[in-house]
Design a protein around this motif. Structure first.
Motif, short mmCIF file in Angstrom:
data_model
loop_
_atom_site.label_atom_id
_atom_site.label_comp_id
_atom_site.label_asym_id
_atom_site.label_seq_id
_atom_site.Cartn_x
_atom_site.Cartn_y
_atom_site.Cartn_z
N THR A 137 0.82 -1.20 0.00
CA THR A 137 0.00 0.00 0.00
C THR A 137 0.86 1.26 0.00
O THR A 137 0.66 2.17 -0.81
N VAL A 138 1.81 1.32 0.92
CA VAL A 138 2.69 2.49 0.99
C VAL A 138 3.51 2.61 -0.29
O VAL A 138 3.71 3.72 -0.82
N GLY A 139 3.98 1.48 -0.81
CA GLY A 139 4.76 1.52 -2.04
C GLY A 139 3.96 2.04 -3.22
O GLY A 139 4.48 2.81 -4.04
N LEU A 140 2.69 1.65 -3.32
CA LEU A 140 1.88 2.11 -4.44
C LEU A 140 1.57 3.60 -4.32
O LEU A 140 1.60 4.33 -5.32
N VAL A 141 1.29 4.06 -3.11
CA VAL A 141 1.03 5.49 -2.91
C VAL A 141 2.27 6.31 -3.26
O VAL A 141 2.19 7.33 -3.97
N GLN A 142 3.41 5.87 -2.79
CA GLN A 142 4.64 6.60 -3.09
C GLN A 142 5.00 6.49 -4.59
O GLN A 142 5.56 7.43 -5.16
N PHE A 143 4.69 5.37 -5.19
CA PHE A 143 4.98 5.21 -6.62
C PHE A 143 4.19 6.22 -7.45
O PHE A 143 4.74 6.84 -8.37
N PHE A 144 2.92 6.40 -7.13
CA PHE A 144 2.13 7.39 -7.86
C PHE A 144 2.71 8.79 -7.70
O PHE A 144 2.77 9.57 -8.66
N MET A 145 3.12 9.13 -6.49
CA MET A 145 3.65 10.46 -6.24
C MET A 145 4.97 10.69 -6.98
O MET A 145 5.20 11.76 -7.56
N LEU A 146 5.85 9.70 -6.96
CA LEU A 146 7.16 9.86 -7.60
C LEU A 146 7.07 9.76 -9.11
O LEU A 146 7.73 10.52 -9.83
N TRP A 147 6.28 8.84 -9.60
CA TRP A 147 6.19 8.64 -11.05
C TRP A 147 5.56 9.86 -11.73
O TRP A 147 5.93 10.22 -12.85
N ASN A 148 4.61 10.50 -11.08
CA ASN A 148 3.93 11.66 -11.67
C ASN A 148 4.57 12.99 -11.28
O ASN A 148 3.98 14.05 -11.54
N ASP A 149 5.74 12.95 -10.68
CA ASP A 149 6.41 14.19 -10.27
C ASP A 149 6.87 14.97 -11.50
O ASP A 149 7.43 14.41 -12.45
N LEU A 150 6.66 16.27 -11.46
CA LEU A 150 7.12 17.17 -12.52
C LEU A 150 8.05 18.24 -11.98
O LEU A 150 9.05 18.59 -12.61
N LEU A 151 7.74 18.77 -10.79
CA LEU A 151 8.49 19.91 -10.27
C LEU A 151 9.94 19.56 -9.98
O LEU A 151 10.87 20.25 -10.41
N ILE A 152 10.17 18.48 -9.23
CA ILE A 152 11.54 18.10 -8.87
C ILE A 152 12.33 17.69 -10.10
O ILE A 152 13.49 18.09 -10.28
N ALA A 153 11.71 16.89 -10.96
CA ALA A 153 12.42 16.44 -12.16
C ALA A 153 12.74 17.60 -13.10
O ALA A 153 13.80 17.64 -13.72
N LEU A 154 11.83 18.57 -13.19
CA LEU A 154 12.07 19.72 -14.06
C LEU A 154 13.18 20.62 -13.50
O LEU A 154 13.88 21.29 -14.25
N THR A 155 13.35 20.62 -12.19
CA THR A 155 14.37 21.47 -11.56
C THR A 155 15.78 20.89 -11.72
O THR A 155 16.74 21.63 -11.97
N PHE A 156 15.91 19.58 -11.57
CA PHE A 156 17.24 18.97 -11.51
C PHE A 156 17.67 18.27 -12.79
O PHE A 156 18.74 17.66 -12.80
N THR A 157 16.89 18.31 -13.84
CA THR A 157 17.32 17.72 -15.12
C THR A 157 17.61 18.86 -16.09
O THR A 157 16.71 19.58 -16.50
N ASN A 158 18.88 19.01 -16.45
CA ASN A 158 19.30 20.11 -17.30
C ASN A 158 19.67 19.67 -18.71
O ASN A 158 20.22 20.44 -19.48
N SER A 159 19.40 18.42 -19.05
CA SER A 159 19.69 17.94 -20.40
C SER A 159 18.59 16.98 -20.85
O SER A 159 17.90 16.37 -20.01
N GLY A 160 18.43 16.84 -22.17
CA GLY A 160 17.37 15.99 -22.70
C GLY A 160 17.56 14.53 -22.38
O GLY A 160 16.57 13.79 -22.25
N SER A 161 18.81 14.08 -22.23
CA SER A 161 19.04 12.66 -21.96
C SER A 161 18.71 12.27 -20.53
O SER A 161 18.66 11.08 -20.21
N LEU A 162 18.49 13.24 -19.65
CA LEU A 162 18.19 12.96 -18.24
C LEU A 162 16.73 13.20 -17.89
O LEU A 162 16.35 12.98 -16.73
N ARG A 163 15.94 13.64 -18.82
CA ARG A 163 14.55 13.97 -18.51
C ARG A 163 13.74 12.71 -18.19
O ARG A 163 13.91 11.68 -18.82
N THR A 164 12.86 12.86 -17.23
CA THR A 164 11.94 11.78 -16.91
C THR A 164 10.72 11.86 -17.82
O THR A 164 10.60 12.75 -18.66
#
Length: 301
Positions: free
Chosen positions: A221-248
């Protein structure tokens, strides 16, 4: 010798009449109608956009601009899916999401379950204050820590890699995981751990061989809840990915926006459909374990 009457009694007209069914009370019937209408409305709100997105994944750009929104596609082809997978770099973005989300998820479940076990099963001074500290971590907005984290990663030379995402995902997900796992461990009877200690089990064996199996469904249960939050993250990934090869994957969906804000709707909808299908498959595999985990703490013992 006495004779036995073998005649079958003929039922009367009143006996042949069927028993009248009781009609539901007006208030109960009205409640059923209202409940059915609400369920139908929620179904339209939830399923409607999914159907519209699925139909749009088969349309061309011309159909989006010239035809009505709910019009069916003229041709059911897979060109948009091919474009999203190849030119849209869907495979590259999906692999980056997998390389950052699943290792972070494993670390969160391991550290969160260990902390929950220590806070609820073990007896030591200050555990209440530590739990409150983890609860305070849930209340900290993610936007407040992005700039200090970016400066720290830049000085450590971690920018340009996937390590900032992995570290940030693990750190931001731990407070909620610790709180939930502590709640599930609280529902486990203490007599089980006492019996394991009397049988000679140490702290590590009690955790891995007794504690984790007891909260196995809670881990899902905890893993699925956290998976949804991490997989759908945009803010953190957009902040720390500065190249196209690293984009989520979520950041990569922004690539379907062309020059001057024009959007390639067909490939974009196809990429979103692939993303949704992947999430649905994972949920279907873990559905039963999640349902058991949600009710695990309802009754103690």
């Amino acid at each position: 010798m006495t004779s036995v009457d073998t005649t079958v009694p003929v039922p009367t007209a009143a006996a042949r009449r069927p028993t009248p069914r009781r009609r539901p009370a007006p208030r109960r019937r009205l409640g059923q109608i209202v409940s059915g209408a609400l369920v139908a409305l929620l179904l339209v709100i939830v399923v409607g956009p999914l159907v519209w997105m699925l139909l749009g994944s088969f349309k061309t750009q011309t159909e989006f601009l010239e035809q009505p929104v709910w019009a069916l596609p003229q041709q059911w082809n897979l060109d948009n899916y091919v474009f999203a997978w190849t030119q849209g770099n869907f495979a590259q973005y999906a692999s980056n999401s997998i390389l950052t989300v699943f290792p972070s998820l494993l670390l969160v479940l391991l550290f969160g379950s260990m902390a929950g076990f220590a806070l609820e099963v073990l007896v030591w001074k200050g555990r209440g204050a530590i739990l409150i500290t983890f609860l305070a971590g849930i209340m900290v907005p993610t936007q407040m820590i992005l700039l200090p984290l970016f400066a720290a990663y830049f000085r450590l030379g971690l920018t340009g890699t996937l390590w900032p995402l992995l570290i940030t995902y693990t750190a931001t997900s731990l407070p909620l995981a610790v709180f939930l796992m502590a709640t599930f461990f609280r529902a486990v009877p203490r007599e089980i751990f006492e019996a394991a200690t009397l049988d000679g089990a140490g702290l590590i064996r009690s955790f891995f061989l007794v504690g984790l199996p007891m909260v196995r469904n809670a881990l899902f249960t905890v893993g699925l809840v956290q998976f949804f939050m991490l997989w759908n993250d945009l803010l953190i990934a957009l902040t720390f990915t500065n190249s196209g090869s690293l984009r989520t994957l979520q950041v990569g969906l922004l690539n379907f926006t062309g020059q001057f804000g024009s959007v390639q709707y067909g490939p974009l909808f196809a990429a979103i459909c692939l993303n949704v299908v992947a999430i649905l498959v994972i949920y279907l595999f873990l559905n039963k374990q999640v349902q058991k985990g949600l009710t695990a703490g309802a009754v103690k013992g």
